[in-house]
Design a protein around this motif. Structure first.
Motif, mmCIF file in Angstrom:
data_model
loop_
_atom_site.group_PDB
_atom_site.id
_atom_site.type_symbol
_atom_site.label_atom_id
_atom_site.label_comp_id
_atom_site.label_asym_id
_atom_site.label_seq_id
_atom_site.Cartn_x
_atom_site.Cartn_y
_atom_site.Cartn_z
ATOM 1 N N ILE A 32 0.863 -1.169 0.000
ATOM 2 C CA ILE A 32 0.000 0.000 0.000
ATOM 3 C C ILE A 32 0.902 1.223 0.000
ATOM 4 C CG2 ILE A 32 -1.789 1.253 1.266
ATOM 5 C CD1 ILE A 32 -2.469 -1.540 2.523
ATOM 6 N N THR A 33 0.843 1.977 -1.093
ATOM 7 C CA THR A 33 1.716 3.133 -1.243
ATOM 8 C C THR A 33 0.903 4.408 -1.401
ATOM 9 O OG1 THR A 33 1.833 2.968 -3.653
ATOM 10 C CG2 THR A 33 3.471 1.727 -2.382
ATOM 11 N N GLY A 34 1.603 5.498 -1.365
ATOM 12 C CA GLY A 34 0.991 6.800 -1.579
ATOM 13 C C GLY A 34 1.190 7.673 -0.362
ATOM 14 N N LEU A 40 -6.029 7.252 6.933
ATOM 15 C CA LEU A 40 -6.415 6.451 5.780
ATOM 16 C C LEU A 40 -5.635 5.132 5.755
ATOM 17 C CD1 LEU A 40 -8.152 6.254 3.289
ATOM 18 C CD2 LEU A 40 -6.369 7.470 2.014
ATOM 19 N N SER A 41 -4.363 5.190 6.100
ATOM 20 C CA SER A 41 -3.566 3.974 6.206
ATOM 21 C C SER A 41 -4.135 3.067 7.298
ATOM 22 C CB SER A 41 -2.110 4.332 6.503
ATOM 23 O OG SER A 41 -1.286 3.216 6.358
ATOM 24 N N ALA A 42 -4.557 3.648 8.417
ATOM 25 C CA ALA A 42 -5.157 2.871 9.504
ATOM 26 C C ALA A 42 -6.454 2.209 9.052
ATOM 27 C CB ALA A 42 -5.407 3.775 10.712
ATOM 28 N N LYS A 43 -7.247 2.931 8.282
ATOM 29 C CA LYS A 43 -8.506 2.365 7.783
ATOM 30 C C LYS A 43 -8.236 1.181 6.852
ATOM 31 C CE LYS A 43 -12.809 3.368 5.427
ATOM 32 N NZ LYS A 43 -13.702 4.348 4.831
ATOM 33 N N ALA A 44 -7.268 1.326 5.972
ATOM 34 C CA ALA A 44 -6.914 0.214 5.076
ATOM 35 C C ALA A 44 -6.447 -0.994 5.886
ATOM 36 C CB ALA A 44 -5.828 0.658 4.093
ATOM 37 N N ALA A 45 -5.657 -0.756 6.927
ATOM 38 C CA ALA A 45 -5.174 -1.852 7.774
ATOM 39 C C ALA A 45 -6.340 -2.574 8.437
ATOM 40 C CB ALA A 45 -4.200 -1.324 8.827
ATOM 41 N N ILE A 176 -2.610 -13.334 4.254
ATOM 42 C CA ILE A 176 -2.626 -12.033 3.574
ATOM 43 C C ILE A 176 -1.664 -11.113 4.307
ATOM 44 C CG2 ILE A 176 -3.995 -10.001 2.972
ATOM 45 C CD1 ILE A 176 -6.405 -11.830 2.681
ATOM 46 N N GLY A 177 -0.695 -10.577 3.585
ATOM 47 C CA GLY A 177 0.255 -9.628 4.129
ATOM 48 C C GLY A 177 -0.032 -8.244 3.586
ATOM 49 N N GLN A 178 0.082 -7.264 4.438
ATOM 50 C CA GLN A 178 -0.097 -5.866 4.017
ATOM 51 C C GLN A 178 1.106 -5.070 4.486
ATOM 52 O OE1 GLN A 178 -2.789 -3.425 6.502
ATOM 53 N NE2 GLN A 178 -3.543 -5.380 7.339
#
Length: 189
Positions: A32-34, A40-45, A176-178
């Motif tokens: 996950i880049t950007g 927003l990163s926390a929400k994706a996690a 699944i790795g993030q």
């Protein structure tokens, strides 16, 4: 106003969920880049860590700007849950299931930005959950590292080598790795 997770070029949460279902079946690793805000990163996690009765989560916190592990976990999950293993390199701490104490007895306290130590502990946690569950079903294991940036800054080559090992291990158990890297996309090559 509610926020919506979007792919570059459009899309919404429903499209993300459909895509995630396909990745769950075979195991996957997602970078996950950007240059996005932390929330927003926390929400994706949280979305990628998912919900479910039988889910094992390994969270590695590396980026010192993150407030707490709770921001990365789904609301129903606590850092002290027996299905959650947290490696906090920011503060040299870990939170592991009580019955994992013997599996982790040889581990040193987490060191800041030490990618090899992080890799070894994540692999220890994966082995623990795989043995505990007598084999992991697809997508039961979820691993998250936030953020890769300090690791790449310290030792880019070792980070890439360690990630090759981790991604193969995670795919091997159909997990699944993030991996979060909050930098401009042009800087990720």
């Amino acid at each position: 106003m509610a926020s919506v997770l979007r792919f570059r070029g459009g899309g919404d949460d429903a499209n993300f969920q459909t895509w995630l279902e396909l990745l769950k079946k075979r195991g996957s690793n997602i970078l996950i880049t950007g240059n996005v805000p932390d929330w927003l990163s926390a929400k994706a996690a949280r979305v990628l860590f998912g919900h479910g009765q039988r889910r094992y989560r390994i969270l590695a916190l590396v980026d010192r700007t993150i407030d707490s592990p709770e921001s990365r976990l789904p609301e129903s999950v606590s850092p002290t849950d027996p299905t959650t293993w947290i490696i906090d390199q920011r503060n040299g701490e870990r939170s592991i299931p009580v019955d994992a104490t013997s599996a982790a007895s040889y581990l040193r306290p987490p060191e800041k930005d030490n990618v090899r130590q992080l890799r070894d502990e994540i692999q220890t946690a994966i082995s623990f959950y795989e043995e505990r569950s007598e084999g992991l079903l697809p997508a039961e294991l979820r691993v998250g590292i936030d953020s890769l940036f300090p690791l790449l800054q310290r030792d880019g080559r070792a980070t890439k080598q360690s990630l090759r090992t981790l991604t193969a291990t995670i795919r091997g158990v159909h997990g699944i790795g993030q991996y979060h890297l909050r930098v401009h996309d042009e800087e990720t090559s």
